[in-house]
Design a protein around this motif. Structure first.
Motif, PDB file in Angstrom:
ATOM      1  N   GLU A   1      -8.732   3.263  -0.602  1.00 29.62           N
ATOM      2  CA  GLU A   1      -7.605   3.001  -0.054  1.00 29.62           C
ATOM      3  C   GLU A   1      -6.584   3.630   0.757  1.00 29.62           C
ATOM      4  OE1 GLU A   1      -4.293   1.904  -3.758  1.00 29.62           O
ATOM      5  OE2 GLU A   1      -4.123   4.089  -3.489  1.00 29.62           O
TER       6      GLU A   1
ATOM      7  N   GLN B   1       2.175  -1.180   4.406  1.00 28.56           N
ATOM      8  CA  GLN B   1       0.720  -0.423   4.169  1.00 28.56           C
ATOM      9  C   GLN B   1       0.307   0.102   3.010  1.00 28.56           C
ATOM     10  OE1 GLN B   1       4.679   2.891   4.850  1.00 28.56           O
ATOM     11  NE2 GLN B   1       4.636   1.452   6.964  1.00 28.56           N
ATOM     12  N   HIS B   2      -0.326  -0.911   2.983  1.00 29.08           N
ATOM     13  CA  HIS B   2      -1.791  -0.094   1.890  1.00 29.08           C
ATOM     14  C   HIS B   2      -2.422  -1.414   2.245  1.00 29.08           C
ATOM     15  CE1 HIS B   2      -1.928  -0.229  -2.834  1.00 29.08           C
ATOM     16  NE2 HIS B   2      -2.664   0.065  -2.516  1.00 29.08           N
ATOM     17  N   TYR B   3      -3.997  -1.123   1.977  1.00 23.79           N
ATOM     18  CA  TYR B   3      -5.348  -1.879   2.127  1.00 23.79           C
ATOM     19  C   TYR B   3      -6.525  -1.349   1.150  1.00 23.79           C
ATOM     20  CZ  TYR B   3      -2.894  -2.930   6.426  1.00 23.79           C
ATOM     21  OH  TYR B   3      -1.765  -3.874   7.203  1.00 23.79           O
TER      22      TYR B   3
ATOM     23  N   THR C   1      -3.344   3.791   3.002  1.00 21.94           N
ATOM     24  CA  THR C   1      -1.723   3.837   2.628  1.00 21.94           C
ATOM     25  C   THR C   1      -1.242   4.672   3.483  1.00 21.94           C
ATOM     26  OG1 THR C   1      -1.614   5.571   0.616  1.00 21.94           O
ATOM     27  CG2 THR C   1      -2.039   3.245   0.416  1.00 21.94           C
TER      28      THR C   1
END
Length: 180
Positions: A30, A80-82, A32
């Protein structure tokens, strides 16, 4: 079935209907933070800025000589989250590589040391492999199977029905918060 009589029988079952596979052994990272997309653009080969929330793409991690470190799937969950799914046999290697680039221990382009992601100190990278179960439901009947778990008036029903290949959505399915 828990066990098929042959690999061919399993293959045909998935190709003609669907199969559920436990892929929790795959790596799940993850990402961020502010400008996390810039960092992902430095470490992967495809343009992260082309993704919108809910979209994904196939990409590569490359070393400074252009050799493949691993092939990966990158999912944008929010601005802003992958998430990044990496191959099971490369989890530790990929984790080390990504953190070494973020921390400046490895330069993507030694001939151009200024070529790096800016603002990496605000980027948080988490290894979710031990925290998240991952299942792959594959085959032409996959959508029908998921929809059978929901009432047609459920909010998630229409979203799943319209979901395109490689998209990712979040919702409550069978009483559990999931990403699909």
């Amino acid at each position: 079935p828990v066990r098929y009589s042959s690999v061919q029988q399993e293959h045909l079952a998935v190709r003609n209907a669907a199969g559920l596979f436990d892929i929790s052994h795959m790596g799940l990272f993850e990402f961020t933070g502010d400008n996390v997309h810039l960092f992902l653009n430095v470490i992967t080969t495809n343009d992260i800025s082309l993704l919108k929330p809910g979209q994904s793409h196939y990409s590569f991690l490359l070393d400074p000589n252009g050799n493949v470190v691993d092939d990966v799937w990158v999912y944008q969950l929010g601005k802003q989250h992958y998430w990044m799914v990496v191959n099971a046999s490369n989890v530790e290697k990929d984790w080390e590589w990504i953190n070494a680039v973020r921390d400046g221990r490895v330069l993507i382009d030694p001939k151009r040391p200024w070529s790096c992601a800016l603002g990496t100190e605000s980027i948080i990278i988490r290894n979710l492999r031990e925290e998240q179960a991952q299942l792959a439901l594959q085959g032409p009947k996959s959508t029908d199977i998921l929809l059978s778990l929901l009432n047609p008036d459920d909010v998630l029903y229409e979203t799943i029905a319209e979901m395109k290949r490689t998209e990712i959505i979040s919702g409550c399915l069978a009483g559990h918060q999931v990403y699909l």
